[in-house]
Design a protein around this motif. Structure first.
Motif, mmCIF file in Angstrom:
data_model
loop_
_atom_site.group_PDB
_atom_site.id
_atom_site.type_symbol
_atom_site.label_atom_id
_atom_site.label_comp_id
_atom_site.label_asym_id
_atom_site.label_seq_id
_atom_site.Cartn_x
_atom_site.Cartn_y
_atom_site.Cartn_z
ATOM 1 N N ALA A 167 21.929 -9.703 -11.377
ATOM 2 C CA ALA A 167 21.292 -10.575 -12.355
ATOM 3 C C ALA A 167 21.181 -9.933 -13.736
ATOM 4 O O ALA A 167 21.013 -10.633 -14.728
ATOM 5 N N GLN A 177 7.614 -6.066 -3.591
ATOM 6 C CA GLN A 177 6.431 -6.714 -4.145
ATOM 7 C C GLN A 177 5.347 -5.656 -4.286
ATOM 8 O O GLN A 177 5.455 -4.570 -3.729
ATOM 9 N N THR A 178 4.298 -6.016 -4.959
ATOM 10 C CA THR A 178 3.159 -5.128 -5.101
ATOM 11 C C THR A 178 2.239 -5.254 -3.875
ATOM 12 O O THR A 178 2.450 -6.097 -3.017
ATOM 13 N N GLY A 179 1.251 -4.402 -3.779
ATOM 14 C CA GLY A 179 0.118 -4.534 -2.855
ATOM 15 C C GLY A 179 0.432 -4.994 -1.444
ATOM 16 O O GLY A 179 1.059 -4.275 -0.667
ATOM 17 N N LEU A 180 -0.009 -6.190 -1.118
ATOM 18 C CA LEU A 180 0.075 -6.709 0.254
ATOM 19 C C LEU A 180 1.490 -7.128 0.647
ATOM 20 O O LEU A 180 1.723 -7.497 1.795
ATOM 21 N N GLY A 181 2.422 -7.040 -0.306
ATOM 22 C CA GLY A 181 3.840 -7.230 0.006
ATOM 23 C C GLY A 181 4.601 -5.920 -0.127
ATOM 24 O O GLY A 181 5.827 -5.892 -0.028
ATOM 25 N N HIS A 235 5.029 -3.333 1.692
ATOM 26 C CA HIS A 235 5.658 -2.712 2.857
ATOM 27 C C HIS A 235 7.094 -3.191 3.049
ATOM 28 O O HIS A 235 7.786 -2.749 3.961
ATOM 29 N N VAL A 236 7.530 -4.104 2.197
ATOM 30 C CA VAL A 236 8.922 -4.560 2.208
ATOM 31 C C VAL A 236 9.609 -3.954 0.988
ATOM 32 O O VAL A 236 9.093 -4.066 -0.127
ATOM 33 N N ARG A 284 8.606 -1.307 6.151
ATOM 34 C CA ARG A 284 8.776 -2.003 7.438
ATOM 35 C C ARG A 284 9.913 -3.017 7.431
ATOM 36 O O ARG A 284 10.260 -3.574 8.481
ATOM 37 N N GLN A 293 14.528 -6.203 1.790
ATOM 38 C CA GLN A 293 14.858 -7.546 1.318
ATOM 39 C C GLN A 293 15.770 -7.480 0.106
ATOM 40 O O GLN A 293 15.541 -6.701 -0.808
ATOM 41 N N ASN A 328 16.941 -10.024 -2.851
ATOM 42 C CA ASN A 328 16.410 -11.269 -3.375
ATOM 43 C C ASN A 328 17.454 -12.242 -3.905
ATOM 44 O O ASN A 328 17.175 -13.439 -4.020
ATOM 45 N N LEU A 329 18.628 -11.726 -4.244
ATOM 46 C CA LEU A 329 19.585 -12.566 -4.968
ATOM 47 C C LEU A 329 21.007 -12.079 -4.662
ATOM 48 O O LEU A 329 21.667 -11.490 -5.521
ATOM 49 N N VAL A 386 18.017 -15.367 5.186
ATOM 50 C CA VAL A 386 16.830 -16.143 5.569
ATOM 51 C C VAL A 386 16.746 -17.442 4.769
ATOM 52 O O VAL A 386 16.019 -18.353 5.150
ATOM 53 N N VAL A 410 18.799 -15.095 -0.049
ATOM 54 C CA VAL A 410 17.772 -14.104 0.228
ATOM 55 C C VAL A 410 18.125 -13.492 1.585
ATOM 56 O O VAL A 410 18.273 -14.231 2.563
ATOM 57 N N TYR A 440 17.375 -10.294 4.540
ATOM 58 C CA TYR A 440 16.186 -9.575 5.021
ATOM 59 C C TYR A 440 16.512 -8.872 6.316
ATOM 60 O O TYR A 440 17.232 -9.398 7.168
#
Lengths: 166, 166
Positions: free
Chosen positions: A33, A74-78, A80-81, A115, A118, A120-121, A141, A160, A162
């Motif tokens: 991108a 991702q940040t924080g709660l995402g 782990h990917v 864990r 991913q 994304n594009l 996915v 996407v 994964y």
């Protein structure tokens, strides 16, 4: 065909060769991108500064074969990917370098506690990459309609992809 | 029930109320990837500085009802797809505020020339949000297994949702 490859962390002296490789790859506008006219500063920020790790692959004679980065997707709660990006030198295409980079990145990601991985594009017209990631355990996915503005083909779909790693 | 809402660009004097709303929303750890303990500086960067636009919704009497941001979801050749995030004040839940915010964001996105809108991490257990986005024209294009670490439920799935706007 497979070849001897040394994969190691990026060091400052790599940049003089890495920048032209990344610049020319993004300039094609068919896989990433990044704006095809991205500045050296912008690419360096995205490929070196921002990621958690950046690695380079070289042949025993020192030839640059490719590079990849690893970062949380991702940040924080995402967080782990993870997400990775890979670039193989044009002269080293078709020699299993991308496979080696992706396998290395998965091992490194597990070491860092991620864990899943991913992408994304993944440009749908880049069928060689799609097949390779599938071969390495990634699933499509979902498919984003017209999400990539291909430099030659116009708007094309992007996947996407994964892979759970635990 | 629907209510009168004024949606307008964020201005500096909004922050004193916006920060507690965002802080408390993210602290719940059930809808957004933001670290539940995110600093004011980090949240301000993500919600105000980084996006192309941030808006707030207020009632005629001035009560803060909600907020959303609009930004490109990817750089360069993916930059025609936008991303938005929405937060509704707890006291204003169930009054159609999220619908109004999302409709407003789609109109604004079209004005900015975006061709599609993408949500990257819609927490699957947040069924009210999933249904609302579907009602507003978004499709689940894919589901990421265990991609969200829910504060109470542990690892749960997250959807990628997408709406073409041309």
């Amino acid at each position: 065909m497979s070849r001897e490859i040394l994969i190691r962390p990026f060091s400052e002296s790599d940049w003089v060769e890495l920048w032209p490789l990344l610049r020319d790859t993004f300039a094609d506008g068919d896989t990433y991108a990044f704006d095809p006219a991205s500045s050296e500063e912008a690419v360096r920020h995205a490929w070196i500064t921002l990621p958690q790790a950046t690695l380079v692959a070289r042949a025993p004679d020192g030839q640059l074969l490719g590079t990849y980065y690893l970062k949380p997707n991702q940040t924080g709660l995402g967080g782990h990917v993870c997400n990775c990006g890979y670039v193989v030198s044009p002269a080293a295409q078709g020699q299993g370098v991308a496979t080696r980079l992706c396998e290395h990145s998965q091992a490194l990601a597990r070491q860092h506690g991620f864990r899943a991985m991913q992408f994304n594009l993944v440009v749908a017209t880049n069928t060689r990459a799609v097949r390779l990631w599938q071969h390495l355990g990634f699933s499509i996915v979902g498919t984003l309609p017209d999400a990539f503005r291909h430099a030659r083909l116009g708007y094309v779909d992007a996947h996407v992809m994964y892979k759970p790693m635990v």
